[in-house]
Structure formats: structure tokens, C-alpha cells
Write a protein that holds these residues in place. Structure first.
Motif, PDB file in Angstrom:
ATOM      1  N   THR A  50      -9.421 -39.816   7.613  1.00  0.00           N
ATOM      2  CA  THR A  50      -9.564 -37.235   7.256  1.00  0.00           C
ATOM      3  C   THR A  50      -9.808 -37.566   6.173  1.00  0.00           C
ATOM      4  N   LEU A 107      -8.145 -34.701  11.419  1.00  0.00           N
ATOM      5  CA  LEU A 107      -6.908 -34.396  10.806  1.00  0.00           C
ATOM      6  C   LEU A 107      -5.558 -34.226  11.920  1.00  0.00           C
ATOM      7  N   LEU A 134      -1.567 -29.480   4.039  1.00  0.00           N
ATOM      8  CA  LEU A 134      -2.936 -30.081   4.208  1.00  0.00           C
ATOM      9  C   LEU A 134      -3.852 -29.333   4.755  1.00  0.00           C
TER      10      LEU A 134
HETATM   11  C1  HEM Z   1      -7.075 -33.323   4.315  1.00  0.00           C
HETATM   12  C2  HEM Z   1      -5.898 -33.943   5.851  1.00  0.00           C
HETATM   13  C3  HEM Z   1      -5.459 -35.422   5.097  1.00  0.00           C
HETATM   14  C4  HEM Z   1      -5.143 -36.118   5.204  1.00  0.00           C
HETATM   15  C5  HEM Z   1      -6.602 -36.649   4.107  1.00  0.00           C
HETATM   16  C6  HEM Z   1      -4.472 -37.456   4.959  1.00  0.00           C
HETATM   17  C7  HEM Z   1      -4.071 -38.402   4.644  1.00  0.00           C
HETATM   18  C8  HEM Z   1      -3.767 -39.473   5.687  1.00  0.00           C
HETATM   19  C9  HEM Z   1      -3.196 -41.244   4.934  1.00  0.00           C
HETATM   20  C10 HEM Z   1      -4.607 -41.587   4.387  1.00  0.00           C
HETATM   21  C11 HEM Z   1      -2.314 -41.212   5.052  1.00  0.00           C
HETATM   22  C12 HEM Z   1      -1.813 -42.402   5.219  1.00  0.00           C
HETATM   23  C13 HEM Z   1      -2.000 -43.403   6.608  1.00  0.00           C
HETATM   24  C14 HEM Z   1      -1.990 -43.094   7.830  1.00  0.00           C
HETATM   25  O1  HEM Z   1      -0.562 -43.223   8.016  1.00  0.00           O
HETATM   26  O2  HEM Z   1      -2.762 -42.431   8.313  1.00  0.00           O
HETATM   27  C15 HEM Z   1      -1.805 -39.936   5.647  1.00  0.00           C
HETATM   28  C16 HEM Z   1      -0.155 -40.570   6.445  1.00  0.00           C
HETATM   29  C17 HEM Z   1       0.544 -39.897   6.530  1.00  0.00           C
HETATM   30  N1  HEM Z   1       0.551 -38.326   6.510  1.00  0.00           N
HETATM   31 FE1  HEM Z   1      -1.126 -37.356   6.803  1.00  0.00          FE
HETATM   32  N2  HEM Z   1      -3.230 -36.905   5.360  1.00  0.00           N
HETATM   33  C18 HEM Z   1      -3.320 -35.049   6.591  1.00  0.00           C
HETATM   34  C19 HEM Z   1      -3.240 -34.249   7.089  1.00  0.00           C
HETATM   35  C20 HEM Z   1      -1.720 -34.632   7.775  1.00  0.00           C
HETATM   36  C21 HEM Z   1      -0.858 -33.331   8.448  1.00  0.00           C
HETATM   37  C22 HEM Z   1      -1.514 -32.622   9.168  1.00  0.00           C
HETATM   38  C23 HEM Z   1       0.498 -34.394   8.810  1.00  0.00           C
HETATM   39  C24 HEM Z   1       1.511 -34.131   9.613  1.00  0.00           C
HETATM   40  C25 HEM Z   1       2.017 -32.169   9.696  1.00  0.00           C
HETATM   41  C26 HEM Z   1       0.003 -35.890   7.875  1.00  0.00           C
HETATM   42  C27 HEM Z   1       1.562 -36.245   8.058  1.00  0.00           C
HETATM   43  C28 HEM Z   1       1.406 -37.322   7.660  1.00  0.00           C
HETATM   44  C29 HEM Z   1       2.648 -38.530   7.690  1.00  0.00           C
HETATM   45  C30 HEM Z   1       3.661 -37.995   8.295  1.00  0.00           C
HETATM   46  C31 HEM Z   1       1.929 -39.758   7.054  1.00  0.00           C
HETATM   47  C32 HEM Z   1       2.871 -41.302   7.081  1.00  0.00           C
HETATM   48  C33 HEM Z   1       2.693 -42.283   7.938  1.00  0.00           C
HETATM   49  C34 HEM Z   1       3.897 -42.795   7.997  1.00  0.00           C
HETATM   50  O3  HEM Z   1       4.144 -43.526   7.014  1.00  0.00           O
HETATM   51  O4  HEM Z   1       3.524 -43.660   9.259  1.00  0.00           O
HETATM   52  N3  HEM Z   1      -0.560 -35.389   6.857  1.00  0.00           N
HETATM   53  N4  HEM Z   1      -1.920 -39.274   5.667  1.00  0.00           N
END
Ligand code: HEM
Length: 367
Positions: A50, A107, A134
Motif C-alpha cells: 500500500t 489497503l 488513513l
Molecule cells: C495508506 C494506508 C496504509 C499504509 C501505507 C499502511 C502501512 C503499513 C505498514 C508498512 C505496516 C507494516 C507491515 C504490515 O503489517 O503490513 C503496517 C502495519 C499495520 N497496519 Fe497499516 N497501513 C495503512 C492502512 C492501515 C489500515 C486501514 C489499518 C486498519 C485499520 C492498518 C492497521 C495496521 C496495523 C494494526 C498494523 C500492525 C500489524 C502488525 O503489527 O502485525 N493500516 N501498515
């Protein structure tokens, strides 16, 4: 020049930068970072994917800005010029619109995977909250960007979309006027959407993304409860270079898919918007709004004496609030106990969105 000269030069450059920006601390951090390896590791790539697509949006968006003119008189013509006269202008526009769709798709998959793997449990609640922020920002980008070419489809879809905000109790008509910049969708709406699309949302996106990535870095990747109950991940993979190289393979594949889609199915421009023309048949919002649009269509005119659309709009508002608060509501997961209820709620949300989107494209226009 001696053979060692480039190395000595590189060494001096490293030392110079290290003393000024602390490169060795970053290096230490990168070396320490690890990703747990288990049967659900594949879902860890979705956030990075994403992020990659978001980067493409920023780069292509800036290129589009060089030619785009945000007024009802010139917007359509400036895009016509971009597509016909500017070298590869059509391709940049097509990539921007395809990458937007792919980004929303990855996403959603990222959101669903963190939802089902319960990655929102303590201490990652704020990571989840920033993620929902986001999601709202990404949908806002899609909604405002859709109007910018000022073509017929976009014009009428925006009319319908902003009309729906008008049914929100108490604040509805204020919200509708705020979005439209008046009572109708006009050039003022276009200018407003442009400002939101290129300034307000990017600023919010960078703030939220900064927080999100900082927290991901701070807490490390979570191990799903099902893996934890079996004694945790078998091993950890170094982030640099092992995980990052795998990320890169994914990004290059995404780039290939994106290039093929953008070149073989270029985004069309259609007819210029004419506010006095009748709305064309089958007006639909972008696919990621279709599940809400279709739900509103199924609701009866009145439910318990309240207008159906009002019930729908309030329902989706409450649904969004529920999604935001899941980390606080799912107490069993927070205590480290299995929480089947929230797994089923997650599955129900995914199935509902998929089914209503499917019906949105297949049910007859009157339904
Ligand atoms: C532009 C939107 C977003 C970007 C660029 C983004 C990016 C990332 C990245 C790079 C990570 C670390 C790798 C991974 O777990 O895939 C991450 C983890 C995480 N993201 Fe996102 N994210 C976005 C949107 C969201 C949304 C919509 C949610 C949920 C409501 C979310 C919840 C989380 C959570 C809880 C983690 C921690 C995962 C773990 O520790 O296992 N993210 N995100």
C-alpha cells in the motif's frame, strides 16, 4: 588514481554524513529489525505494498499538477491537452487512476488481514486508529479526485455522493454546503475538491502515515494469537535485506501489473460535464463506495417513520465508529483469550462488502 581511492572517498563521505545525521544509528536500527516468520507472514507485505502504491500516487500526482487547471472552464480541456499533446501524459494519468484503485484494494486487504489476525490488540490500538484515519483519507482522495477531470460521469456521481451527506441529521445541509461550496455542484465545488485533494488530504496522509509507520517500527510486527498459542513464531527473518528484498519483488510485480493495466486499459475522459444535461443512466460511484450506495438503494423509503436514507447514513456512520473502536471493544483478545465473536464480525464485514459490491454491479438498475 589508486584502487583504494573510491573506497577511501566513500568512507570519508560516510563519516561526514554519520557525524551530521547519525547514519550508524540508523544502520544499527536496520540491522536489529526483524520480522517473525510463520504461516501468516505473507500478510505483512500488504502494508508495504500500500505504501509503495501511495508513493506512485504522489509522484504521478505531482506530474499531473504541472498541466491540470482547477476550474470548470479549463479542467476538462487541460486534461484533454495532457492526453493528446503531452508526451506520455495519457500514461501518467492512467497510472495515477489505476494505482489509486489498486492502492484502495491493497489497503482493504491490509485492513481485513490485520482485523482477522487481531493485530489491533494491545499495544497496537493507536496503530489501528491511525490506520482507520488513513482509510478515511484514502477514500477522500478517491472521492475528490474523481471530480477533477470535470466529465459527465464524475459530475453526476459527485452530485449523488454529496447529496447523501445532506441526509445526516442536524449537520446534513451544513455538510453538503461545506463540501459543495454552495447549494449545487459547480466550479466552486471543483476548486474546493482540488484544494482538499492536493493540500488537505496529502498533509493528513503524511501526518497519519508518519504516526502509523513510527508505531509499526516501535512495536515491531505482531504475531497472530493462533501462532502465539502454538509457542510463537518458529524463527525471525532479518528485515534488512531479507524482508525488504521480498518486498521489492512484490513492488516490481505490482509495477508490471500497473504498467500493463495503464497501457492496455487507459483511463478514458468521456464527455465534458454539463450541469443542465439530464443525468445519464446507471450513475455509479467508484467501486469502493458501491457497497454503501447499493445498501441505500435496498432500504425502504421509511423505517419506523424515519427516512430510509437517514437510517442508512447514520448506520454507516455508526458502522465506521464501531470499526474504529474494535481494539477497545474486543476485550477477550486484549486479555489474550480466543475471541470468536470478533473473528465472525470481521468475516461478516468482509462478506457484506463483497456481496453488496457484487450486487451493485449485477442487480438491475432499479434495484
Ligand atoms: C495508506 C494506508 C496504509 C499504509 C501505507 C499502511 C502501512 C503499513 C505498514 C508498512 C505496516 C507494516 C507491515 C504490515 O503489517 O503490513 C503496517 C502495519 C499495520 N497496519 Fe497499516 N497501513 C495503512 C492502512 C492501515 C489500515 C486501514 C489499518 C486498519 C485499520 C492498518 C492497521 C495496521 C496495523 C494494526 C498494523 C500492525 C500489524 C502488525 O503489527 O502485525 N493500516 N501498515
Amino acid at each position: 588514481m589508486t584502487k583504494a581511492a573510491p573506497e577511501a572517498w566513500r568512507g570519508r563521505l560516510w563519516t561526514w554524513l554519520d557525524e551530521r545525521v547519525g547514519l550508524s544509528e540508523l544502520e544499527k536500527l536496520a540491522r536489529k529489525k526483524e520480522v517473525p516468520a510463520h504461516r501468516h507472514t505473507v500478510w505483512y507485505y500488504l502494508g508495504g505494498m500500500t505504501l509503495f502504491l501511495f508513493g506512485i500516487q504522489v509522484a504521478t500526482g505531482i506530474l499531473l499538477l504541472f498541466y491540470y487547471r482547477p476550474s470548470a472552464e479549463e479542467a476538462y480541456e487541460s486534461i484533454q491537452f495532457l492526453m493528446a499533446e503531452v508526451e506520455f501524459g495519457w500514461l501518467i494519468r492512467s497510472i495515477h487512476s489505476w494505482a489509486a484503485n489498486l492502492m484502495i484494494l491493497t489497503l482493504f486487504v491490509h485492513l481485513w488481514s490485520v482485523l482477522l489476525l487481531k493485530a489491533y490488540r494491545p499495544p497496537r490500538e493507536v496503530t489501528w486508529f491511525s490506520g482507520i484515519g488513513l482509510l478515511a483519507v484514502a477514500m477522500g482522495f478517491g472521492f475528490t479526485g474523481y471530480l477533477l477531470p470535470w466529465n459527465e460521469l464524475a459530475y453526476f456521481a459527485t452530485k449523488v455522493g454529496t447529496e447523501i451527506t445532506g441526509v445526516v441529521p442536524a449537520a446534513g445541509s451544513f455538510l453538503r454546503r461545506l463540501l459543495r461550496g454552495g447549494d449545487e455542484v459547480t466550479g466552486a465545488t471543483l476548486t474546493r475538491f482540488y484544494g482538499i485533494h492536493v493540500a488537505v488530504l496529502p498533509a493528513l496522509a503524511f501526518l497519519l502515515l508518519g504516526l502509523h509507520l513510527f508505531l509499526v517500527q516501535k512495536h515491531g510486527m505482531s504475531v497472530p494469537p493462533s501462532v502465539e498459542r502454538r509457542g510463537g513464531a518458529e524463527r525471525a527473518m532479518p528485515f534488512f535485506p531479507n524482508f525488504l528484498l521480498r518486498d521489492l519483488v512484490g513492488w516490481l510485480s505490482a509495477l508490471a501489473i500497473l504498467a500493463a493495466l495503464a497501457a492496455y486499459f487507459p483511463t478514458e475522459l468521456g464527455k465534458k460535464a454539463d450541469p443542465f444535461a439530464p443525468a445519464p443512466a446507471g450513475i455509479k460511484p467508484e467501486w469502493y463506495f458501491v457497497f454503501m450506495f447499493q445498501t441505500l438503494k435496498y432500504l425502504p423509503s421509511y423505517i419506523l417513520g424515519i427516512e430510509g436514507e437517514v437510517v442508512g447514513a447514520v448506520g454507516f456512520g455508526l458502522g465506521g465508529l464501531f470499526l474504529l473502536l474494535i481494539p477497545l471493544l474486543d476485550r477477550r483478545t486484549a486479555r489474550g483469550e480466543p475471541s470468536r465473536l470478533f473473528t465472525w464480525i470481521g468475516i461478516a464485514i468482509i462478506l457484506y462488502m463483497a456481496l453488496l459490491t457484487y450486487l451493485g454491479y449485477t442487480a438491475s438498475p432499479t434495484k
